[in-house]
Design a protein around this motif. Structure first.
Motif, PDB file in Angstrom:
ATOM      1  N   ILE A  53       0.846  -1.195   0.000  1.00 56.91           N
ATOM      2  CA  ILE A  53       0.000   0.000   0.000  1.00 56.91           C
ATOM      3  C   ILE A  53       0.879   1.241   0.000  1.00 56.91           C
ATOM      4  O   ILE A  53       2.079   1.186   0.308  1.00 56.91           O
ATOM      5  CB  ILE A  53      -0.939   0.053   1.227  1.00 56.91           C
ATOM      6  N   VAL A  54       0.277   2.369  -0.348  1.00 54.53           N
ATOM      7  CA  VAL A  54       0.930   3.684  -0.253  1.00 54.53           C
ATOM      8  C   VAL A  54       0.009   4.565   0.585  1.00 54.53           C
ATOM      9  O   VAL A  54      -0.900   5.217   0.049  1.00 54.53           O
ATOM     10  CB  VAL A  54       1.168   4.301  -1.641  1.00 54.53           C
ATOM     11  N   ILE A  66      -9.285  -0.763   3.087  1.00 55.57           N
ATOM     12  CA  ILE A  66      -8.853  -0.918   1.704  1.00 55.57           C
ATOM     13  C   ILE A  66      -9.600  -2.063   1.021  1.00 55.57           C
ATOM     14  O   ILE A  66     -10.102  -2.961   1.686  1.00 55.57           O
ATOM     15  CB  ILE A  66      -7.336  -1.168   1.611  1.00 55.57           C
ATOM     16  N   THR A  67      -9.658  -1.998  -0.306  1.00 59.10           N
ATOM     17  CA  THR A  67     -10.245  -3.062  -1.113  1.00 59.10           C
ATOM     18  C   THR A  67      -9.161  -3.684  -1.975  1.00 59.10           C
ATOM     19  O   THR A  67      -8.448  -2.973  -2.695  1.00 59.10           O
ATOM     20  CB  THR A  67     -11.372  -2.520  -2.009  1.00 59.10           C
ATOM     21  N   LEU A  68      -9.013  -4.994  -1.880  1.00 58.08           N
ATOM     22  CA  LEU A  68      -8.045  -5.728  -2.688  1.00 58.08           C
ATOM     23  C   LEU A  68      -8.792  -6.310  -3.881  1.00 58.08           C
ATOM     24  O   LEU A  68      -9.539  -7.280  -3.755  1.00 58.08           O
ATOM     25  CB  LEU A  68      -7.384  -6.826  -1.852  1.00 58.08           C
ATOM     26  N   ILE A 101      -3.619   0.228   7.917  1.00 64.21           N
ATOM     27  CA  ILE A 101      -4.752  -0.595   7.488  1.00 64.21           C
ATOM     28  C   ILE A 101      -5.651  -0.897   8.684  1.00 64.21           C
ATOM     29  O   ILE A 101      -5.222  -1.488   9.666  1.00 64.21           O
ATOM     30  CB  ILE A 101      -4.259  -1.913   6.858  1.00 64.21           C
ATOM     31  N   LYS A 102      -6.914  -0.494   8.578  1.00 64.63           N
ATOM     32  CA  LYS A 102      -7.882  -0.742   9.647  1.00 64.63           C
ATOM     33  C   LYS A 102      -8.996  -1.696   9.221  1.00 64.63           C
ATOM     34  O   LYS A 102      -9.785  -2.151  10.050  1.00 64.63           O
ATOM     35  CB  LYS A 102      -8.467   0.580  10.132  1.00 64.63           C
ATOM     36  N   GLY A 103      -9.089  -1.968   7.933  1.00 62.07           N
ATOM     37  CA  GLY A 103     -10.089  -2.897   7.426  1.00 62.07           C
ATOM     38  C   GLY A 103      -9.706  -3.336   6.030  1.00 62.07           C
ATOM     39  O   GLY A 103      -9.027  -2.599   5.310  1.00 62.07           O
ATOM     40  N   VAL A 104     -10.120  -4.545   5.651  1.00 59.34           N
ATOM     41  CA  VAL A 104      -9.755  -5.096   4.341  1.00 59.34           C
ATOM     42  C   VAL A 104     -10.962  -5.803   3.734  1.00 59.34           C
ATOM     43  O   VAL A 104     -11.641  -6.576   4.410  1.00 59.34           O
ATOM     44  CB  VAL A 104      -8.587  -6.096   4.447  1.00 59.34           C
TER      45      VAL A 104
END
Length: 432
Positions: A53-54, A66-68, A101-104
């Motif tokens: 990530i950036v 974030i969404t992968l 990152i707090k959620g994925v």
């Protein structure tokens, strides 16, 4: 002549291939939603991978969720025309120690999660796997408390799919009982019996054969479930001092231990009194091990509540100007010092958290607040203290003719001039 034309045609085609390859090499990294995507290292594989990530990128979500993606649009040849490319893998250590990152959200289509991919993501509390997951690398989830596997297909399941510490069988987990799993409905305690494996049946009921409760990590349970055996880590060690504790479920007093709650008698003495029966949920206590090490473990049907439900039911108790509180999450030093919290330290002293210390309040412990003056530390006696001195009085006015003694029996020449706990009038008295 024909040979020359054929040579020129081959050369032209070769140059076009090289040119396209050069254009492709220029598009070797794409940042989408703060997530970094790169081509697979295998030249024969046109799939792309997720490599990190950036957080400083403008597209990185402000909430840290974030969404992968399993497909992205890429200008592959550098000609301004974007094409969809497939994304199938999260590479080794892609998000290692990324606290931003707090959620994925992992989209369907992702097949591989590399080694240590989410290890050390301190602010990430849970993860839901897509049904397309086929391979998970060693220690991929690190210390995550909740890995939701309900979508995983049976044909994709492997013995070490969720083994976070490079173990080959459930028996090899040993002391590493930090990850809380939510298992597919076709798994049950007979065919997959990890500690902290929360199983689901066809009707959606959630049960856990054995729940190991780590007191050193913030409470994180997104779904309530029933556990049939509960153990609490670490064990309590016998020493002259007490441990503070506050748990999100009721439990019996451990064998070879005593449990105390904050009380007040008719003389307005504040003290810690022995309880009988079970320790109530959401309630702050002190616990003392009487012999050796006390294992906190019990086998009975126990409801483990969700994080939100547990936090909403946390209780406190005020006696005179002393209030005892419980917490299920770590309270950092800055917050504890700013609110003048007292934490239990050696010699059973309650010490004020200072701005330059690193104490804070650990999760599943207790802390005190005072409505009166704020001494640096103080003590509160126990109901069953030795030498027949049962109660502790908190006093501001300690001047008078009656004799005062230290806890070691040494008589003072006058009333105490420093804060502490003393013997006065056949009782323990805390002087501020």
């Amino acid at each position: 002549m024909k040979k020359q034309r054929l040579y020129r045609l081959c050369l032209t085609l070769l140059l076009l291939v090289f040119a396209q390859g050069a254009a492709l090499a220029q598009v070797s990294r794409v940042v989408d939603g703060g997530v970094v995507y790169e081509p697979d290292s295998d030249p024969d594989d046109w799939d792309w991978t997720i490599t990190g990530i950036v957080p400083d990128d403008p597209s990185f979500p402000a909430d840290g969720i974030i969404t992968l993606k399993s497909s992205i649009e890429v200008d592959v040849f550098g000609d301004g025309n974007k094409e969809d490319v497939f994304v199938t893998e999260i590479t080794n250590r892609a998000f290692n120690n990324q606290n931003a990152i707090k959620g994925v959200t992992i989209e369907e289509g992702i097949e591989v999660i590399g080694e240590e991919a989410f290890n050390g993501c301190a602010n990430l509390t849970g993860l839901v796997l897509p049904s397309t997951i086929e391979n998970v690398g060693r220690n991929a989830f690190g210390w995550l408390r909740w890995v939701d596997c309900r979508n995983v297909k049976e044909e994709n399941w492997s013995q070490d799919l969720l083994a976070p510490y490079d173990v080959m069988s459930p028996e090899d987990l040993g002391d590493y009982n930090l990850t809380l799993y939510y298992m597919p409905s076709w798994c049950n305690k007979d065919n997959y019996n990890y500690t902290n494996a929360v199983l689901t049946d066809g009707e959606g009921n959630l049960t856990c054969p054995e729940f190991n409760f780590s007191r050193n990590m913030d409470y994180c349970v997104p779904y309530a479930f029933t556990a049939y055996k509960v153990t609490i880590d670490p064990e309590f060690e016998q020493d002259p001092y007490a441990y503070s504790v506050c748990l999100p479920f009721s439990m019996p007093v451990p064998t070879d231990a005593k449990v105390y709650e904050l009380r007040q008698n008719d003389n307005l003495d504040v003290y810690f009194g022995l309880i009988s029966g079970d320790m109530a949920a959401y309630t702050p206590y002190l616990i003392v091990a009487e012999t050796g090490y006390v294992e906190v473990c019990f086998e009975r049907e126990t409801l483990i509540p969700t994080t939100e439900d547990a936090a909403s039911k946390l209780s406190s108790k005020t006696v005179s100007d002393v209030t005892i509180h419980g917490t299920f999450k770590r309270i950092n030093n800055e917050e504890a010092a700013g609110n003048k919290y007292y934490v239990l330290q050696n010699e059973n002293k309650w010490k004020l958290v200072g701005p330059n210390t690193a104490v804070g309040v650990p999760p599943f412990r207790t802390y005190l607040t005072l409505s009166g003056s704020q001494p640096a530390n103080f003590q509160i006696g126990f109901e069953d203290a030795t030498e027949g001195i049962h109660l502790t009085e908190i006093t501001e006015d300690h001047h008078g003719a009656d004799a005062w003694y230290t806890l070691h029996g040494q008589r003072l020449s006058s009333s105490p001039s420093t804060s502490g706990i003393y013997i006065h009038g056949d009782k323990k008295t805390m002087v501020r």
